[in-house]
Scaffold this motif. Structure first.
Motif, PDB file in Angstrom:
ATOM      1  N   GLN A   1      30.401  58.484 -24.817  1.00 15.61           N
ATOM      2  CA  GLN A   1      30.509  59.829 -25.389  1.00 15.61           C
ATOM      3  C   GLN A   1      31.138  60.813 -24.404  1.00 15.61           C
ATOM      4  O   GLN A   1      31.959  61.644 -24.790  1.00 15.61           O
ATOM      5  CB  GLN A   1      29.128  60.332 -25.820  1.00 15.61           C
ATOM      6  CG  GLN A   1      28.581  59.539 -26.995  1.00 15.61           C
ATOM      7  CD  GLN A   1      27.945  60.451 -28.021  1.00 15.61           C
ATOM      8  OE1 GLN A   1      28.486  61.499 -28.351  1.00 15.61           O
ATOM      9  NE2 GLN A   1      26.812  60.041 -28.528  1.00 15.61           N
TER      10      GLN A   1
ATOM     11  N   ASP B   1      17.224  67.565 -23.216  1.00 20.27           N
ATOM     12  CA  ASP B   1      18.479  68.120 -23.739  1.00 20.27           C
ATOM     13  C   ASP B   1      18.856  69.397 -22.982  1.00 20.27           C
ATOM     14  O   ASP B   1      20.028  69.637 -22.692  1.00 20.27           O
ATOM     15  CB  ASP B   1      18.347  68.439 -25.235  1.00 20.27           C
ATOM     16  CG  ASP B   1      18.424  67.183 -26.098  1.00 20.27           C
ATOM     17  OD1 ASP B   1      19.053  66.185 -25.667  1.00 20.27           O
ATOM     18  OD2 ASP B   1      17.864  67.201 -27.199  1.00 20.27           O
TER      19      ASP B   1
ATOM     20  N   SER C   1      18.509  73.717 -28.577  1.00 17.55           N
ATOM     21  CA  SER C   1      18.576  72.283 -28.826  1.00 17.55           C
ATOM     22  C   SER C   1      17.436  71.893 -29.748  1.00 17.55           C
ATOM     23  O   SER C   1      16.367  72.500 -29.710  1.00 17.55           O
ATOM     24  CB  SER C   1      18.450  71.545 -27.495  1.00 17.55           C
ATOM     25  OG  SER C   1      18.343  70.176 -27.731  1.00 17.55           O
TER      26      SER C   1
ATOM     27  N   GLY D   1      28.447  65.856 -18.451  1.00 20.74           N
ATOM     28  CA  GLY D   1      27.324  64.948 -18.524  1.00 20.74           C
ATOM     29  C   GLY D   1      26.500  65.131 -19.768  1.00 20.74           C
ATOM     30  O   GLY D   1      26.772  66.001 -20.599  1.00 20.74           O
ATOM     31  N   MET D   2      25.492  64.310 -19.887  1.00 21.44           N
ATOM     32  CA  MET D   2      24.534  64.396 -20.992  1.00 21.44           C
ATOM     33  C   MET D   2      23.317  63.583 -20.593  1.00 21.44           C
ATOM     34  O   MET D   2      23.306  62.939 -19.548  1.00 21.44           O
ATOM     35  CB  MET D   2      25.141  63.881 -22.297  1.00 21.44           C
ATOM     36  CG  MET D   2      25.633  62.455 -22.273  1.00 21.44           C
ATOM     37  SD  MET D   2      26.439  61.960 -23.834  1.00 21.44           S
ATOM     38  CE  MET D   2      25.021  61.757 -24.922  1.00 21.44           C
ATOM     39  N   ASP D   3      22.285  63.623 -21.439  1.00 23.51           N
ATOM     40  CA  ASP D   3      21.158  62.765 -21.114  1.00 23.51           C
ATOM     41  C   ASP D   3      21.393  61.385 -21.722  1.00 23.51           C
ATOM     42  O   ASP D   3      22.290  61.198 -22.544  1.00 23.51           O
ATOM     43  CB  ASP D   3      19.810  63.400 -21.483  1.00 23.51           C
ATOM     44  CG  ASP D   3      19.441  63.271 -22.947  1.00 23.51           C
ATOM     45  OD1 ASP D   3      20.230  62.727 -23.742  1.00 23.51           O
ATOM     46  OD2 ASP D   3      18.341  63.726 -23.308  1.00 23.51           O
TER      47      ASP D   3
ATOM     48  N   SER E   1      34.674  62.508 -25.253  1.00 19.89           N
ATOM     49  CA  SER E   1      34.736  63.970 -25.358  1.00 19.89           C
ATOM     50  C   SER E   1      35.723  64.554 -24.356  1.00 19.89           C
ATOM     51  O   SER E   1      36.384  65.555 -24.645  1.00 19.89           O
ATOM     52  CB  SER E   1      33.355  64.583 -25.101  1.00 19.89           C
ATOM     53  OG  SER E   1      32.419  64.123 -26.032  1.00 19.89           O
TER      54      SER E   1
ATOM     55  N   ASP F   1      24.330  68.204 -25.867  1.00 21.44           N
ATOM     56  CA  ASP F   1      22.895  68.063 -26.115  1.00 21.44           C
ATOM     57  C   ASP F   1      22.295  69.337 -26.692  1.00 21.44           C
ATOM     58  O   ASP F   1      21.231  69.313 -27.280  1.00 21.44           O
ATOM     59  CB  ASP F   1      22.175  67.703 -24.811  1.00 21.44           C
ATOM     60  CG  ASP F   1      22.578  66.337 -24.291  1.00 21.44           C
ATOM     61  OD1 ASP F   1      22.024  65.345 -24.776  1.00 21.44           O
ATOM     62  OD2 ASP F   1      23.464  66.260 -23.435  1.00 21.44           O
TER      63      ASP F   1
ATOM     64  N   ALA G   1      26.971  75.762 -17.299  1.00 22.14           N
ATOM     65  CA  ALA G   1      26.529  74.780 -18.293  1.00 22.14           C
ATOM     66  C   ALA G   1      27.198  73.430 -18.026  1.00 22.14           C
ATOM     67  O   ALA G   1      28.351  73.366 -17.589  1.00 22.14           O
ATOM     68  CB  ALA G   1      26.852  75.264 -19.705  1.00 22.14           C
ATOM     69  N   ILE G   2      26.456  72.356 -18.273  1.00 19.07           N
ATOM     70  CA  ILE G   2      27.003  70.995 -18.177  1.00 19.07           C
ATOM     71  C   ILE G   2      27.479  70.609 -19.568  1.00 19.07           C
ATOM     72  O   ILE G   2      26.712  70.662 -20.527  1.00 19.07           O
ATOM     73  CB  ILE G   2      25.917  70.006 -17.696  1.00 19.07           C
ATOM     74  CG1 ILE G   2      25.367  70.444 -16.340  1.00 19.07           C
ATOM     75  CG2 ILE G   2      26.457  68.585 -17.651  1.00 19.07           C
ATOM     76  CD1 ILE G   2      24.136  69.643 -15.891  1.00 19.07           C
ATOM     77  N   GLU G   3      28.753  70.240 -19.705  1.00 17.81           N
ATOM     78  CA  GLU G   3      29.283  69.891 -21.026  1.00 17.81           C
ATOM     79  C   GLU G   3      29.926  68.515 -20.988  1.00 17.81           C
ATOM     80  O   GLU G   3      30.469  68.095 -19.975  1.00 17.81           O
ATOM     81  CB  GLU G   3      30.299  70.955 -21.465  1.00 17.81           C
ATOM     82  CG  GLU G   3      29.655  72.305 -21.734  1.00 17.81           C
ATOM     83  CD  GLU G   3      30.680  73.409 -21.928  1.00 17.81           C
ATOM     84  OE1 GLU G   3      30.768  73.930 -23.051  1.00 17.81           O
ATOM     85  OE2 GLU G   3      31.401  73.716 -20.964  1.00 17.81           O
ATOM     86  N   ARG G   4      29.872  67.839 -22.130  1.00 16.91           N
ATOM     87  CA  ARG G   4      30.388  66.466 -22.175  1.00 16.91           C
ATOM     88  C   ARG G   4      31.892  66.389 -21.927  1.00 16.91           C
ATOM     89  O   ARG G   4      32.393  65.394 -21.429  1.00 16.91           O
ATOM     90  CB  ARG G   4      30.107  65.849 -23.554  1.00 16.91           C
ATOM     91  CG  ARG G   4      28.649  65.610 -23.764  1.00 16.91           C
ATOM     92  CD  ARG G   4      28.368  64.926 -25.085  1.00 16.91           C
ATOM     93  NE  ARG G   4      26.938  65.087 -25.368  1.00 16.91           N
ATOM     94  CZ  ARG G   4      26.332  64.677 -26.460  1.00 16.91           C
ATOM     95  NH1 ARG G   4      27.026  64.067 -27.410  1.00 16.91           N
ATOM     96  NH2 ARG G   4      25.048  64.862 -26.620  1.00 16.91           N
ATOM     97  N   ARG G   5      32.588  67.440 -22.308  1.00 16.01           N
ATOM     98  CA  ARG G   5      34.051  67.331 -22.365  1.00 16.01           C
ATOM     99  C   ARG G   5      34.732  67.747 -21.056  1.00 16.01           C
ATOM    100  O   ARG G   5      35.946  67.944 -21.038  1.00 16.01           O
ATOM    101  CB  ARG G   5      34.565  68.197 -23.516  1.00 16.01           C
ATOM    102  CG  ARG G   5      34.259  69.672 -23.360  1.00 16.01           C
ATOM    103  CD  ARG G   5      34.372  70.413 -24.692  1.00 16.01           C
ATOM    104  NE  ARG G   5      33.715  71.702 -24.625  1.00 16.01           N
ATOM    105  CZ  ARG G   5      34.341  72.845 -24.339  1.00 16.01           C
ATOM    106  NH1 ARG G   5      35.638  72.842 -24.124  1.00 16.01           N
ATOM    107  NH2 ARG G   5      33.677  73.978 -24.289  1.00 16.01           N
TER     108      ARG G   5
ATOM    109  N   VAL H   1      20.817  78.633 -24.552  1.00 19.07           N
ATOM    110  CA  VAL H   1      21.050  77.245 -24.960  1.00 19.07           C
ATOM    111  C   VAL H   1      19.973  76.874 -25.969  1.00 19.07           C
ATOM    112  O   VAL H   1      18.795  77.165 -25.757  1.00 19.07           O
ATOM    113  CB  VAL H   1      20.989  76.280 -23.761  1.00 19.07           C
ATOM    114  CG1 VAL H   1      21.133  74.834 -24.220  1.00 19.07           C
ATOM    115  CG2 VAL H   1      22.067  76.622 -22.748  1.00 19.07           C
TER     116      VAL H   1
ATOM    117  N   ALA I   1      20.119  68.441 -19.629  1.00 19.85           N
ATOM    118  CA  ALA I   1      21.461  67.876 -19.771  1.00 19.85           C
ATOM    119  C   ALA I   1      22.524  68.956 -19.954  1.00 19.85           C
ATOM    120  O   ALA I   1      23.708  68.714 -19.760  1.00 19.85           O
ATOM    121  CB  ALA I   1      21.494  66.912 -20.950  1.00 19.85           C
ATOM    122  N   MET I   2      22.106  70.147 -20.341  1.00 14.32           N
ATOM    123  CA  MET I   2      23.036  71.274 -20.463  1.00 14.32           C
ATOM    124  C   MET I   2      23.017  72.136 -19.200  1.00 14.32           C
ATOM    125  O   MET I   2      23.697  73.155 -19.142  1.00 14.32           O
ATOM    126  CB  MET I   2      22.652  72.160 -21.656  1.00 14.32           C
ATOM    127  CG  MET I   2      22.686  71.472 -22.997  1.00 14.32           C
ATOM    128  SD  MET I   2      24.358  70.985 -23.474  1.00 14.32           S
ATOM    129  CE  MET I   2      25.158  72.586 -23.665  1.00 14.32           C
TER     130      MET I   2
ATOM    131  N   ALA J   1      23.474  73.699 -27.972  1.00 15.91           N
ATOM    132  CA  ALA J   1      24.547  74.660 -28.196  1.00 15.91           C
ATOM    133  C   ALA J   1      24.389  75.806 -27.210  1.00 15.91           C
ATOM    134  O   ALA J   1      23.276  76.279 -26.974  1.00 15.91           O
ATOM    135  CB  ALA J   1      24.479  75.194 -29.618  1.00 15.91           C
TER     136      ALA J   1
END
Lengths: 340, 340
Positions: A246, A90, A59, A233-235, A250, B45, A160-164, A57, A93-94, B47
Motif C-alpha cells: 500500500q 491509526d 480515524s 508509512g502506516m500501521d 500510494s 490510516d 503528518a505521516i502519509e502513505r504517499r 486527525v 500511524a499518522m 484523515a
C-alpha cells in the motif's frame, strides 16, 4: 517486552453477575458507561472539546463479534483494549497524538452487564496508558455485538505521516516484531498447537493478540527531530505485506525487501517455526508501524527504538508500486487478510 | 415544507445490479466508497483536517438493520440520508456547524453492491445539502448491516447549546411539528392505515420518516444574535417528552407544558387523529430542536422561524426536573422509546 501491560488475564465476572442488560434497561446501561466519561461531556447530543492546536486527525475502526473477536479468543476486557488500541495505532500511524475517543456500541439485550463493564474497563485501561480520553458515544440494540470507535488526534502541520510520501533512496523500517498476534490467535483457537514453546512464550503470543500496543512511543522520537519531516508509512494491522504494497502503490515507488531482516520473536520461531515468516508477512493485527524515511531519519529511529529493524529500501519510481523480495519474487497483498 | 428535499423515492437498482459485495471483495468495495470522499483524505490510516477555529464538537450515532431500518421501511438511499441527518441533528442541537463525518460500516458479504452505492448516495445527498463532508471510515464484515457515523463540528466558545443550562423564566420552544416521522413509519409498516389522509399527506408523513431534516437552519438565526448566549436544549430524536424531561433533569428545573400548543401537522391530524398527540410526545425521530431560552431570544426565534412554537416555560428550580402538563399530570419518559 510486554512488562508494562497488565500482567493478568481478567477473569470474566459473569458467574457472579449474570444480569443481562435487558434487565437494567437503557437508563441503567447509560449510568454504567457514563462512569467512564468525564462528567462535563456526559448527557448532551455531542461532546465539546477544546480545539487542537495543530491539524485534526480522525480515524475510525469497527470490531464485530464473530469476525474480530469471540468469547473463545478475547475476554471483554481485551475486546475493549484492542478496540481502543486499533484506533490509537491509526493515530500513531499518522504521526498524531490522541486526544479523544467516541464509542458506538451495538449489543443484544441478552449481553451480560458484566461484559459491558469489563469492555469499558479494557477501553479505559488502554486510554489511560496512552493519555487518551473517552468522551461519549451511542448505545443501541443489535443482534450482534459490535464496537465502532472513532479517535481524534492532533498533529502539527507538516508532521503528518502519509502513505504517499515514500521516495527512492528511503529506508524501510518496522518498529517491532511481526507475526506474534497471528500466533496468539492460533494458540487461542487450537491450544494443542505450538507445544514446542515454553508457557511464557505461549503467553507472550496470546498477549500480543489480546493486548496489542499502539506505537505512540515512536512519536516522541519523531518530535525530537527538527523541521518539517517527510515520512511515509502506516500501521501493519492488516499485515506487513499489505502495508508494504500500500505504501509503495500510494507513493508510486518500487521497493526491495530482505525477508530475513523482518523481526520475528523468539517465541514465534519456537512455537511455529514453519509458519513464522508467513505470519510475519500476512498475519496482521500486529499494530507496529512501517515507515519509509530518509536514511538519516531511519538511522535515528533504528538507534533509539529497541526492536526496530531495517527491512529494505525504496529503489525507484514505479506507478505499479512493485515490492520485490531478495529472490525477485513480487510481494502481493493477495495472501493478506480480506474482510469480505 | 419538504419542497427542498428530493421529490422522489429512489428505486432500488438491485434488479439491474444484483452483484453481492462478496463478488467484488474489499478492494472493489473500497473503490466504490472512496468515490464519496475527497481525494486528499483517501488511503491513510486517518484523515487530516484543518483544525476548527472554535471549539470542537463530536457526536456519534449508530443505525442497525432490523432495529432502526429495514428494506420494508427504508431504501438504502434513505438509510444513508437518515444516518447522516441524525448526526447533523446532534451537531445542530449543540449549536455547532458540521465539518466532517466518518462512517463505520458493517455488511454481510451477501449485501448487494447497489445497496452500498445507494447508501453512499443518500449520505452524500444529505452531506451536500448541509455543507458537511465525508472524510473516511472503516468497512467490515458483519452478520447484520449497521452504519456507525461520527460527526465533527465546530462552535465558538460560549455559543454551545447544553442541556443543563435551562433557568426559571425561560420559554420552551420547539422548531417544528412533531409526530410525523412516527406516522410515516406506521404507514410504511401498515399501508392500510391512515386512509383518511390524502395521498400527498401520506407521502409527507413517509418522507418525514425517511428523509428527516436536521435543523441547522436554526444556527444562522442564533449566530445573528450578539454576545455569549445562554441556550439550553437538545434534539427531539428520542421523542419530545424525552427531550423535555432530560433538559429539565439536567438543569434541575421544573417546567409546565401546554400540550395543545405542540405543533402537529395537518397531515398527521388527518391521518391519525386519535394518536396524533401521543406520537407528537413519544413518537421520536422528528429531529427538531427543543430549546429553553430567555424570553427575548425565544421571541426572536418564534418570529424568524416559520413552524416554531412556544410550548411552555420553566417555572422554577427543581432537582427532580418535574415537567407538568396543564392538567397537572407529570410527564414521564416511560412511554418514550427504550433501546433495550
Amino acid at each position: 517486552m510486554f512488562s508494562d501491560l497488565p500482567d493478568f488475564f481478567p477473569q470474566p465476572k459473569s458467574s457472579s453477575s449474570p444480569t443481562p442488560i435487558s434487565a437494567i434497561g437503557e437508563a441503567g446501561l447509560l449510568q454504567i458507561v457514563q462512569r467512564y466519561c468525564p462528567a462535563q461531556v456526559v448527557g448532551d447530543d455531542g461532546a465539546v472539546l477544546p480545539a487542537p492546536e495543530g491539524q485534526l486527525v480522525v480515524s475510525t475502526d469497527v470490531l464485530v463479534e464473530g469476525v474480530h473477536f469471540s468469547d473463545v479468543t478475547t475476554p471483554a476486557h481485551a475486546v475493549g483494549w484492542r478496540a481502543v488500541a486499533a484506533n490509537l495505532s491509526d493515530l500513531a500511524a499518522m504521526g498524531s497524538r490522541p486526544r479523544a475517543l467516541v464509542v458506538g456500541l451495538g449489543l443484544p439485550g441478552s449481553t451480560p452487564v458484566a461484559w459491558v463493564e469489563e469492555l469499558y474497563e479494557g477501553m479505559r485501561a488502554c486510554c489511560a496508558r496512552w493519555g487518551a480520553e473517552l468522551v461519549g458515544g451511542d448505545l443501541c440494540r443489535s443482534p450482534q455485538r459490535f464496537v465502532a470507535i472513532t479517535a481524534l488526534g492532533s498533529v502539527q502541520p507538516g508532521r503528518a505521516i502519509e502513505r504517499r510520501r515514500a521516495q527512492p533512496g528511503d529506508w524501510l523500517v518496522v518498529t517491532g516484531p511481526h507475526g506474534d498476534a497471528r500466533a496468539g490467535l492460533e494458540l487461542l483457537l487450537h491450544p494443542e498447537q505450538g507445544s514446542s514453546a515454553t508457557a511464557a512464550q505461549r503467553q507472550q503470543l496470546i498477549r500480543a493478540h489480546q493486548y496489542p500496543r499502539p506505537r505512540l512511543d515512536v512519536l516522541s522520537l519523531l518530535e525530537a527531530l527538527p523541521g518539517p519531516l517527510r515520512l511515509a508509512g502506516m500501521d501493519t494491522s492488516d499485515g506487513l505485506a499489505d502495508a508494504l504494497v500500500q505504501v509503495c502503490q500510494s507513493s508510486g515507488v518500487a521497493a526491495r525487501i530482505a525477508a530475513e531482516r523482518i523481526p520475528i520473536s523468539v517465541a514465534l520461531r519456537q512455537a511455529f517455526p514453519a509458519q513464522a515468516l508467513e505470519w510475519a508477512l500476512y498475519g496482521g493485527e500486529d499494530f507496529e508501524l512501517l515507515l519509509s524515511a530518509e536514511v538519516s531519519v531511519a538511522k535515528h529511529l533504528l538507534e533509539k527504538l529497541p526492536g526496530a529493524a531495517w527491512i529494505g529500501e525504496v529503489t525507484g519510481w514505479d506507478p505499479q508500486g512493485t515490492v520485490r523480495l531478495q529472490d525477485g519474487q513480487i510481494l502481493s497483498r493477495q495472501q493478506a487478510f480480506q474482510h469480505f
